[in-house]
Design a protein around this motif. Structure first.
Motif, mmCIF file in Angstrom:
data_model
loop_
_atom_site.group_PDB
_atom_site.id
_atom_site.type_symbol
_atom_site.label_atom_id
_atom_site.label_comp_id
_atom_site.label_asym_id
_atom_site.label_seq_id
_atom_site.Cartn_x
_atom_site.Cartn_y
_atom_site.Cartn_z
ATOM 1 N N LEU A 1 38.416 42.937 44.273
ATOM 2 C CA LEU A 1 37.747 43.654 45.479
ATOM 3 C C LEU A 1 38.897 44.828 45.925
ATOM 4 N N VAL A 2 40.332 44.456 45.513
ATOM 5 C CA VAL A 2 41.166 45.578 45.707
ATOM 6 C C VAL A 2 41.084 46.579 44.653
ATOM 7 N N LEU A 3 41.001 46.088 43.461
ATOM 8 C CA LEU A 3 40.900 47.139 42.286
ATOM 9 C C LEU A 3 39.613 48.095 42.414
ATOM 10 N N ALA A 4 38.522 47.193 42.788
ATOM 11 C CA ALA A 4 37.063 48.070 42.877
ATOM 12 C C ALA A 4 37.501 49.128 43.986
ATOM 13 N N THR A 5 37.945 48.765 45.288
ATOM 14 C CA THR A 5 38.271 49.927 46.213
ATOM 15 C C THR A 5 39.169 50.814 45.811
ATOM 16 N N SER A 6 40.231 50.576 44.977
ATOM 17 C CA SER A 6 41.010 51.795 44.555
ATOM 18 C C SER A 6 40.507 52.598 43.462
ATOM 19 N N LEU A 7 39.616 52.096 42.854
ATOM 20 C CA LEU A 7 39.027 52.775 41.730
ATOM 21 C C LEU A 7 38.045 53.659 42.277
ATOM 22 N N LEU A 8 37.333 53.264 43.338
ATOM 23 C CA LEU A 8 36.090 54.132 44.087
ATOM 24 C C LEU A 8 37.068 55.189 44.566
ATOM 25 N N ARG B 1 52.401 42.970 32.984
ATOM 26 C CA ARG B 1 51.613 43.383 31.916
ATOM 27 C C ARG B 1 52.058 43.604 30.676
ATOM 28 N N ASN B 2 52.066 42.619 30.112
ATOM 29 C CA ASN B 2 52.852 42.837 28.642
ATOM 30 C C ASN B 2 52.212 41.427 27.757
ATOM 31 N N TYR B 3 52.649 41.340 26.630
ATOM 32 C CA TYR B 3 52.384 40.410 25.701
ATOM 33 C C TYR B 3 52.722 39.104 26.084
ATOM 34 N N TYR B 4 53.907 38.944 26.463
ATOM 35 C CA TYR B 4 54.673 37.721 26.994
ATOM 36 C C TYR B 4 54.089 37.227 28.334
ATOM 37 N N LEU C 1 49.806 29.113 32.677
ATOM 38 C CA LEU C 1 49.456 28.647 34.151
ATOM 39 C C LEU C 1 47.992 28.723 34.438
ATOM 40 N N GLY C 2 47.234 29.241 33.418
ATOM 41 C CA GLY C 2 45.872 29.042 33.834
ATOM 42 C C GLY C 2 45.332 30.281 34.895
ATOM 43 N N VAL C 3 45.830 31.279 34.988
ATOM 44 C CA VAL C 3 45.367 32.400 35.959
ATOM 45 C C VAL C 3 45.227 33.567 35.187
ATOM 46 N N PRO C 4 44.448 34.495 35.771
ATOM 47 C CA PRO C 4 44.231 35.671 35.317
ATOM 48 C C PRO C 4 45.589 36.761 34.866
ATOM 49 N N PRO C 5 45.358 37.345 33.843
ATOM 50 C CA PRO C 5 46.287 38.220 33.671
ATOM 51 C C PRO C 5 46.505 39.416 34.583
ATOM 52 N N GLN C 6 47.569 39.711 34.790
ATOM 53 C CA GLN C 6 47.844 40.952 35.834
ATOM 54 C C GLN C 6 47.774 42.179 35.141
ATOM 55 N N MET C 7 46.991 43.164 35.719
ATOM 56 C CA MET C 7 47.118 44.558 35.074
ATOM 57 C C MET C 7 48.098 45.601 35.731
ATOM 58 N N ASN C 8 48.084 45.276 36.990
ATOM 59 C CA ASN C 8 48.867 45.928 38.093
ATOM 60 C C ASN C 8 48.544 47.413 37.951
ATOM 61 N N ALA C 9 47.264 47.792 37.791
ATOM 62 C CA ALA C 9 46.746 49.305 37.650
ATOM 63 C C ALA C 9 46.846 50.089 38.975
ATOM 64 N N SER C 10 47.676 51.142 38.760
ATOM 65 C CA SER C 10 47.616 52.065 39.657
ATOM 66 C C SER C 10 47.102 53.697 39.543
ATOM 67 N N GLY D 1 56.712 58.836 33.755
ATOM 68 C CA GLY D 1 56.982 57.253 34.190
ATOM 69 C C GLY D 1 56.014 56.501 34.934
ATOM 70 N N SER D 2 54.851 57.018 34.795
ATOM 71 C CA SER D 2 53.835 56.376 35.344
ATOM 72 C C SER D 2 53.143 55.084 34.289
ATOM 73 N N GLN D 3 53.847 54.086 34.313
ATOM 74 C CA GLN D 3 53.408 53.136 33.242
ATOM 75 C C GLN D 3 52.177 52.137 33.723
ATOM 76 N N ASN D 4 51.757 52.358 34.954
ATOM 77 C CA ASN D 4 50.695 51.658 35.667
ATOM 78 C C ASN D 4 49.120 52.581 35.479
ATOM 79 N N ALA D 5 49.512 53.621 35.203
ATOM 80 C CA ALA D 5 47.997 54.488 35.255
ATOM 81 C C ALA D 5 47.354 54.328 33.886
ATOM 82 N N LEU D 6 46.782 53.105 33.713
ATOM 83 C CA LEU D 6 46.099 52.592 32.709
ATOM 84 C C LEU D 6 45.036 53.561 32.146
ATOM 85 N N GLU D 7 44.212 54.082 33.151
ATOM 86 C CA GLU D 7 43.216 55.087 32.723
ATOM 87 C C GLU D 7 43.689 56.256 31.758
ATOM 88 N N LEU D 8 45.138 56.596 31.791
ATOM 89 C CA LEU D 8 45.564 57.453 30.945
ATOM 90 C C LEU D 8 46.260 56.974 29.776
#
Length: 676
Positions: A21-28, A406-409, A417-426, A499-506
């Motif tokens: 929900l948070v990701l969808a809001t930020s993308l909108l 957000r990397n290989y390791y 841990l059986g949890v979703p991977p974190q993308m930390n997109a911004s 230095g915008s490492q979380n700008a995944l769309e770019l």
């Protein structure tokens, strides 16, 4: 679609629930910003709207000039008045004239003065200075170069010669020139006249030549060092010859030292240990067992210090670790823990990991320097070692912290841990006003027009010259601008510079999807895997060329391209066709699909084969087993391939997320049909 490898790919049901929900809001919010700037984004990069006739005339003339022609540009420049790339025609014409030694000095000097601060100014000036120096036209050289010291050794050597010839060889000039000679070994052959002048006037002593020769030997410049022999004493020449011959045949000289037949070493006792250490390191690469015997014999004769002996023993152990050799740990045992370097400690830990010695691995990681032990890689393997040693409570905090990365390791930790991977997109800010200002810069307009007309190397030079002092905010807008042009490798580079490492769309563009979707579907390939491979191979640069000859977006080797194109019944007319996406993508996707079929839909093995070749990947499979878990990846003996596989698997996860976000956006943007 091909089945993903279970240990890294996450089930769809768990991968993206958290934070959706948070990701969808930020993308909108993000896409609403884009919509406000859509009017601006339309005609880029040619916002100045040159006519198609001017563009075509420029392309035709510039291509002719790049072939070395010397056309009369007078009428062409009149027709191209106001066109931002017109100076490039004059620039290339002057380069051609320099090559043929037909340049008019006054015209070229006027051109450089008129175009100071441009991307091509320094390159053209340096080419001219090289020619002026080789012709010994010192008056013009001084006029062009000025009186300040130059960074390039060849150009500075010419400048000093010009100064000495025009102003005389003063004491100050001699001292400055001699110090320049001492500080810049090895110097290019064009500096030989300067050396001769200094030597004749007594400003280069025997000790200067000796120190210069030693410096060259340490830098691996054996022949250049030997060129100084006539200026050395008899004992120095003998010592240098011993070292030089040892470089050609280390065993011969080492054996001579063992048998007391190396009197040359006695003439320079303070350097003897250094030379023997150098020869042992040379010999270790091809004859490790014999090198071990030499170490012991030289130590017994007190010709080699204990510190040097440990250094060579560790080198042998590290090289054995590279190969996964059975005797690696025995070789490391020759070096006390407190004498191991950071590199040695890491390879000792890596060997314990490869052997599955989990409790010893814990101790080995704890002995690493802090910068290494706190890296994502070793934090993961420490947690894994605790799990394998029945210490889950100690492992869990490490995994929980790492799973936020957000990397290989980080993705491996999330899976544990059986949890979703974190993308930390911004999303990176997209601001219409600064973007407009950036697009109006003359250098950016030239870069865009050069890119649009197909002269990408010149475009890249303009781009980086204009943005050399750019702020973080400017780099962010530059990333958006380049992505809109379809210049994806510069877009990724720009957002990295920001230095915008979380700008995944770019950072992870969804490029060439119209071509790739049907190709991946037909080949039964995961589209995320294909995008990950292109991102790693070429950074979406269609003109990428590797040092081994691989070409294009998917870095296809020409021989592979010919074979696959015949299978696809779309033969390549020329090797350069692989630089065209319409050829490169079908060939690369088909080749990747063949590898996936060969390795039963295992992306780890397919990626290893794509990078190192199927024969090596199959060899690793035979040696390491079919279970390509994370520890299997760590045992790949080629460092480049090992890192390549990790990148592909991590990038694939990011692209799976990117594609899902794109699909969510499409769903949101699709108008809903009113219910009847």
């Amino acid at each position: 679609m091909a089945r993903p490898t279970p240990w890294l790919r996450f089930p769809e049901s768990t991968r993206y629930k958290a934070g959706l929900l948070v990701l969808a809001t930020s993308l909108l919010l993000f896409f609403s910003i884009i919509s406000t700037t859509s009017a601006f984004f339309g005609p880029q990069p040619d916002s100045f709207q040159p006519s198609s006739e001017k563009r075509e005339l420029f392309i035709e003339t510039y291509q002719e000039l790049k072939k070395g022609q010397l056309p009369d540009l007078s009428e062409t420049l009149v027709e191209l008045q106001g066109y931002p790339l017109a100076p490039y025609l004059e620039y290339q014409l002057f380069r051609n004239q320099l090559a043929y030694q037909l340049v008019d000095n006054e015209q070229l000097l006027s051109f450089l003065r008129h175009h100071q601060g441009t991307a091509f100014h320094d390159k053209l000036k340096e080419e001219w200075l090289v020619q002026l120096g080789s012709k010994q036209d010192w008056k013009t050289y001084t006029l062009v170069a000025g009186s300040q010291a130059l960074n390039d050794p060849q150009l500075e050597c010419y400048r000093l010669q010009a100064e000495g010839n025009l102003q005389g060889r003063s004491l100050s000039w001699l001292e400055t020139s001699a110090q320049f000679w001492r500080d810049n070994q090895p110097l290019p052959s064009s500096c030989e006249p300067l050396r001769q002048s200094l030597s004749k006037l007594g400003f280069l002593s025997q000790d200067d030549y000796w120190q210069g020769a030693l410096g060259l030997m340490r830098a691996g410049q054996t022949q250049k060092a030997w060129d100084y022999r006539e200026h050395l004493s008899k004992e120095q020449r003998q010592f240098l010859d011993f070292w030089r011959r040892g470089r050609l045949n280390p065993a011969n000289r080492l054996q001579a030292a063992v048998e007391d037949r190396a009197a040359e070493l006695e003439t320079q006792p303070e350097l003897g240990n250094e030379v023997l250490l150098d020869l042992l390191e040379q010999h270790a690469s091809s004859h490790p067992s014999q090198t071990q015997r030499f170490i012991q014999q030289l130590e017994d004769k007190e010709l080699l210090t204990a510190a040097s002996a440990y250094r060579v023993h560790e080198l042998l152990a590290i090289r054995a670790a590279w190969r996964n050799a059975p005797d690696t740990l025995e070789l490391f045992a020759e070096v006390p823990e407190n004498r191991r370097t950071a590199e040695g400690r890491e390879w000792f830990a890596r060997t314990q990991l490869r052997r599955g010695n989990w409790q010893k691995l814990v101790a080995a990681i704890q002995e690493l320097p802090e910068a290494l032990s706190q890296s994502n890689e070793w934090r993961y393997w420490l947690a894994k070692a605790y799990l394998q040693s029945d210490q889950p409570k100690t492992a869990e905090p490490l995994l929980e912290s790492l799973a936020q990365v957000r990397n290989y390791y980080g993705f491996l930790a999330a899976r544990e841990l059986g949890v979703p991977p974190q993308m930390n997109a911004s999303p990176a800010p997209l601001n219409a006003v600064p973007l407009q200002a950036l697009s109006e810069k003359p250098g950016i307009q030239r870069a865009g027009e050069l890119y649009l007309t197909g002269f990408v190397e010149d475009a890249r030079r303009e781009w980086h010259h204009t943005l050399a002092e750019a702020s973080t905010a400017t780099w962010q807008q530059a990333a958006w601008l380049a992505q809109n042009w379809g210049w994806y490798d510069r877009s990724v580079n720009a957002i990295h510079n920001a230095g915008s490492q979380n700008a995944l769309e770019l950072r992870f563009p969804l490029a060439h999807l119209d071509q790739l979707r049907p190709l991946a579907k037909k080949a039964n390939l995961d589209l995320a895997l294909v995008l990950a491979l292109i991102r790693k191979e070429s950074l979406f640069n269609p003109e990428a060329r590797s040092h081994v000859g691989a070409l294009g977006l998917m870095q296809v080797m020409p021989t592979t391209g010919q074979q696959v194109s015949r299978q696809l019944q779309t033969p390549l007319l020329a090797e350069s066709d692989l630089l065209k996406p319409e050829y490169n993508l079908p060939i690369g996707v088909h080749y990747l699909s063949r590898l996936m079929q060969r390795y039963q839909d295992n992306p780890t093995l397919a990626a290893a084969a794509y990078n190192a070749g199927p024969s090596r990947a199959s060899k690793w499979q035979q040696q390491l087993g079919k279970d390509t878990d994370p520890r299997w990846v760590e045992q790949i003996t080629y460092a480049e391939t090992r890192d390549y596989v990790k990148s592909i698997l991590a990038f694939r996860e990011v692209y799976a997320w990117r594609l899902q976000q794109q699909q969510l956006q499409l769903v949101r943007d699709t108008p809903k049909t009113p219910e009847s």
